[in-house]
Enzyme design. Structure first.
Site, PDB file in Angstrom:
ATOM      1  N   ARG A 153     -31.264  49.323 -73.700  1.00 51.32           N
ATOM      2  CA  ARG A 153     -30.509  48.806 -72.549  1.00 51.32           C
ATOM      3  C   ARG A 153     -30.521  47.084 -72.746  1.00 51.32           C
ATOM      4  O   ARG A 153     -30.044  46.607 -71.901  1.00 51.32           O
ATOM      5  CB  ARG A 153     -30.932  48.898 -71.086  1.00 51.32           C
TER       6      ARG A 153
ATOM      7  N   LYS B  75     -23.147  60.279 -70.037  1.00 52.44           N
ATOM      8  CA  LYS B  75     -23.839  60.194 -71.025  1.00 52.44           C
ATOM      9  C   LYS B  75     -24.982  61.498 -71.109  1.00 52.44           C
ATOM     10  O   LYS B  75     -25.197  62.113 -72.132  1.00 52.44           O
ATOM     11  CB  LYS B  75     -24.895  59.016 -71.164  1.00 52.44           C
TER      12      LYS B  75
ATOM     13  N   ARG C 184     -26.566  48.243 -60.530  1.00 56.16           N
ATOM     14  CA  ARG C 184     -26.746  48.929 -61.867  1.00 56.16           C
ATOM     15  C   ARG C 184     -25.354  48.393 -62.522  1.00 56.16           C
ATOM     16  O   ARG C 184     -25.700  48.473 -64.017  1.00 56.16           O
ATOM     17  CB  ARG C 184     -26.832  50.308 -61.753  1.00 56.16           C
TER      18      ARG C 184
ATOM     19  N   ARG D 229     -22.369  62.302 -57.141  1.00 58.64           N
ATOM     20  CA  ARG D 229     -23.451  63.367 -57.934  1.00 58.64           C
ATOM     21  C   ARG D 229     -24.516  64.029 -57.349  1.00 58.64           C
ATOM     22  O   ARG D 229     -24.953  63.311 -56.260  1.00 58.64           O
ATOM     23  CB  ARG D 229     -23.762  62.218 -59.106  1.00 58.64           C
TER      24      ARG D 229
ATOM     25  N   ARG E 239     -29.751  61.193 -56.021  1.00 59.28           N
ATOM     26  CA  ARG E 239     -30.760  60.259 -56.652  1.00 59.28           C
ATOM     27  C   ARG E 239     -30.649  59.157 -55.656  1.00 59.28           C
ATOM     28  O   ARG E 239     -29.523  58.815 -55.290  1.00 59.28           O
ATOM     29  CB  ARG E 239     -30.220  60.105 -57.873  1.00 59.28           C
TER      30      ARG E 239
END
Ligand code: AMP
Length: 216
Positions: A88, A13, A171, A127, A160
């Site tokens: 969300r 996204k 998540r 990531r 992160r």
């Protein structure tokens, strides 16, 4: 253009929002980025949000709705925006409609990007983000120098804290339990477009643009 980019964590996204933001010259509004900035600066919001983010839980709706109302009412969003990471929950989606009504604006499309969980876990654990310019890289795809410096600006790359296997699992669970249902809300309005998020970044951008009737 007023868009929402929707989907579980790690579907791309943020990457697509950044590209579309440059193409349409409208701001990319990422609630996750705003919260991380608040945590970094140890603001009141940051202190409140941190414990939820560390566990992969959602920050309470009233806090998030307040933030999004402020930013959407600001001058920079007057000609359009791309929302990434909001709404969300159904409560957030309903509050967003109320904000749009108050501002007398209309949402154009919600673009849902779909990727399977296995691929998401692979992407998130690999990531890396630049502390300086915010660019996002994938260790499996991008060439990262041995000194772990950002290939674009030389800043330090970091992982992160919520991109670790335990938090990623939560998540995804939170997405399936509380967020996915928001898709029905937009499907009923007839503005939902669904895109397969597997493939090259430029191909996915092309599919998104085609789905909303814009030439690539
Ligand atoms: P993201 O960068 O979008 O993956 O968001 C990182 C974290 O910020 C999430 O796991 C949540 O803890 C929090 N967060 C971001 N956006 C929202 C939202 N709209 N509602 C609740 N929590 C959010």
């Amino acid at each position: 253009m007023r868009l929402i980019l929707f989907g579980p964590p790690g579907v791309g996204k943020g990457t697509q929002a950044q590209i579309l933001s440059e193409k349409f010259n409208i701001p990319h509004i990422s609630t996750g980025d705003m919260l991380r900035e608040a945590v970094k600066n140890q603001t009141e919001l940051g202190l409140k949000a941190k414990s939820y983010m560390d566990k992969g839980e959602l920050v309470p709706d009233d806090v998030m709705i307040g933030i999004i109302k402020e930013v959407l009412s600001s001058e920079k969003c007057k000609d359009g925006f791309i929302l990434d990471g909001f709404p969300r929950t159904i409560a957030q989606a309903e509050a967003l409609d109320k904000i749009f009504n108050e501002l007398n604006i209309k949402l154009d499309f919600v673009i849902s990007i779909e990727v399977n969980d296995e691929e998401i876990i692979k992407r998130l654990t690999n990531r890396r983000v630049c502390r300086n310019c915010g660019a996002v890289f994938n260790l499996l795809i991008d060439r990262i120098p041995n000194d772990n410096k950002c290939p674009r600006c030389g800043g330090e790359l970091y992982q992160r804290s919520d991109d670790n296997p335990e938090v990623i699992k939560n998540r995804l669970k939170v997405y399936r339990e509380s967020t996915q249902i928001v898709l029905d809300y937009y499907a009923k309005k007839g503005i939902l477009k669904t895109i397969n998020g597997i493939g090259e970044i430029s191909q996915i951008t092309k599919k998104i643009l085609e789905s909303i009737g814009v030439e690539a």
